[in-house]
Design an enzyme around this catalytic site. Sequence first.
Site, short mmCIF file in Angstrom:
data_model
loop_
_atom_site.label_atom_id
_atom_site.label_comp_id
_atom_site.label_asym_id
_atom_site.label_seq_id
_atom_site.Cartn_x
_atom_site.Cartn_y
_atom_site.Cartn_z
N ASP A 203 38.69 48.77 36.95
CA ASP A 203 38.24 49.73 37.95
C ASP A 203 39.40 49.83 38.94
O ASP A 203 39.94 48.81 39.38
CB ASP A 203 36.98 49.23 38.66
CG ASP A 203 36.63 50.12 39.83
OD1 ASP A 203 36.27 51.27 39.60
OD2 ASP A 203 36.74 49.63 40.98
N THR B 259 40.09 50.95 42.25
CA THR B 259 40.10 50.55 43.65
C THR B 259 39.78 49.08 43.81
O THR B 259 38.76 48.59 43.34
CB THR B 259 39.10 51.39 44.46
OG1 THR B 259 39.39 52.77 44.26
CG2 THR B 259 39.19 51.06 45.94
N ASP C 162 35.06 44.91 41.19
CA ASP C 162 34.68 44.15 42.38
C ASP C 162 33.50 44.74 43.14
O ASP C 162 33.00 44.11 44.07
CB ASP C 162 35.86 44.02 43.34
CG ASP C 162 36.29 45.37 43.93
OD1 ASP C 162 35.86 46.41 43.40
OD2 ASP C 162 37.04 45.37 44.92
#
Length: 722
Positions: free
Chosen positions: A395, A397, A597
């Site tokens: 992912d 970001t 995250d």
Amino acid sequence: MTNSSAFLAPGMRVGHFRVAHAISRRIRLRSPLLGAPAFDASYFQALLEAISGVDTTRINIPGSSLVIVYDGQVETWHTIAVYLKGIPDEAYAPASVADSPVRVTDVAAKAFLTCAGQILPFPARAILGWTLALGTIIRGVETLFSQGLKVEVLDSAAITLALLRGRYFTAGSILTLLSLGQYLEGQSEYRSTQLLKSLLVPATDTVWVIRDGTELEISVNDVVAGDHIVCGSGERIPIDGIVIDGEASVNQSSISGESVPVHKKAEDSVISGSIIEEGRLTILVERVGSQTSMARINRFIDQSLRGKSKTQSKSSELADKLVPITLGLSGLILLATHDMNRATSVLTVDFSCAVKLASPVAVRSGMYAAGHAGVLLKGAAALDALQDVDTIVFDKTGTLTTGQIEVTDVIPCNGLDEVELLRLAAGAEEHYDHPVARAVVREAKQRKLDLPPISRVDFIVAHGVSAMIDGVNVLVGSHHFIAEDEGVPCAEVDDLALSLRREGKALLYVAQDQKLIGILGLRDAVRPEAAAVLDQLKNEGINKVVVLTGDHKDTALALADMLPQIDDIHYELLPEEKAGILEDLKRAGHTPAFVGDGVNDAPALVTAHIGICMPNGADLAREAAQVLLLQDNLQTLVTARRAATRTNRIIRNTFGATIGLNSMIMLMATGGISPVVSALLHNASTIGILGYAAMAASRPFPDTSEKRSVISRLLPRKERLC
């Protein structure tokens, strides 16, 4: 405080337990539950040892007894009693096998009785020999009928043969060597387990507590619910509680996943494991010991140790298949030579001991080494999963990027200079708590600019800011806000704006008195180590790197330009679409790991072959992942991969060494060495192999906490005028 022994009478029942004996600081309890196969006694022991005030516990499974050494206080006993009465479900593990650890006193007693028996007359010597061996023989018979041909059957057969031939010293020596081997093997596994369990224990040993109006420094173990403790800057909070006085900035990212320090004041709750970055708090203690947030993490470590990796399971299965070979060869030697001595020697050589025991030692030691290098592996299965991975999906970001927006371009217009443009924009944004606003203010402070005073400021949610600076209205915001809502002409920068967007940058327009005075380019910074890490991962056997993001196409493609190691990138995705892409990869024959995250990453973390969570990940992401990175550095991802490959390589090496060494010893046994020498060589080789597994797997990985890649593929800051 009252001493608890005053009311703990022998025979008193506490849940499944009965008090056998109690003195001021020590209590012995009995329960048939301690020997039940479905009850994980070692896990329950760890639960009790986490209680504040409990010093040590000891469980004797054959005796069905539990000894607890504690501070003797009533409050501590009440906490212990809660666990004794309400055993948590986690303490029941059907796959666990009850076993009693061999103590050094057991080994010494067998050695002494074996030697002493040689001076006894024949009947007494025979009785002593059979008595010492009875437990091993019975265990072998039970194993034969319940599980088939296992190592216990070999041990029983070798000792029985020696006893039937009247070789009582040989039988006793084999028993002693077996006990010594079991003791050393148990110590090796126990130490590696304790090392692993110590990873997340808070470093705080003492704490300041207010009692009778005075601040006292006491052991954390002596803190009880209701105490008032004081924590200052740089200190770790060791308990869960409520702030009753003071204010502080508290970093609780290691527990809650919040990357930004949280402001705490009176009536706010705090959690154990948090660190006070600035300020001072007086906290009312609510939960201590095993009830705290940090203790829950430690209990998770205990649970993770139960699981076996695929490699461990295969090793155990193969080791069991080798037992009939040893038995068969012993029988052939007996038929061919009619030499019971040689047959007994062959029986003492067991391939399965080192094969079975080296794997868990290597796995625990490997997990510990990885933990010290910044990687928490949730159990042995995570090592296998990481070893199998051939594709890593990120992912964008917060993983390949820092998640922290930075100003990349300051471009003034209409006669203004760069410094004044940034000064006005930061002045307007200073009181706006938004990532973009923080980035602008941070850039101004890095350039050491004095921000102008603000007489009035209005925040227009999702659009921008309107502020009065030196009597002039300054607008900062999106193109929609400045050009369409406020009617400021922006056509003169359209070409430049398009160029910046193609570079993956977000734009902030700044206007003064209805005139555009400049634009700011912003971008989520790529981690400086990202390029080097992706190169290393490909060198470690990762064939494909995929990036998933909800960002605009231009932003996503700009990242791909900066990191050419990326093989595929998907943009403008919804959270559920990320999980779908992982399913597609699996159907195409790939074995993907997912690195994320956020809360919205949880579906992808679960869908992937293995989920990996960044250190500042949200609670749900940390729960869903099988691997937690403990340092905010992608280099730990390489460490995780290397830990998996190294541990599996060590397990394969131990298997090869076991087969080679034991085959050589067996050849020597067929040649006529005595059963005692055969047993000695076998146990020595087993201990050596275990030592190799522990030392090789626990070798430290390079410290990545201070290392950063010198390679940066970020485009240079542009200094252009429009």
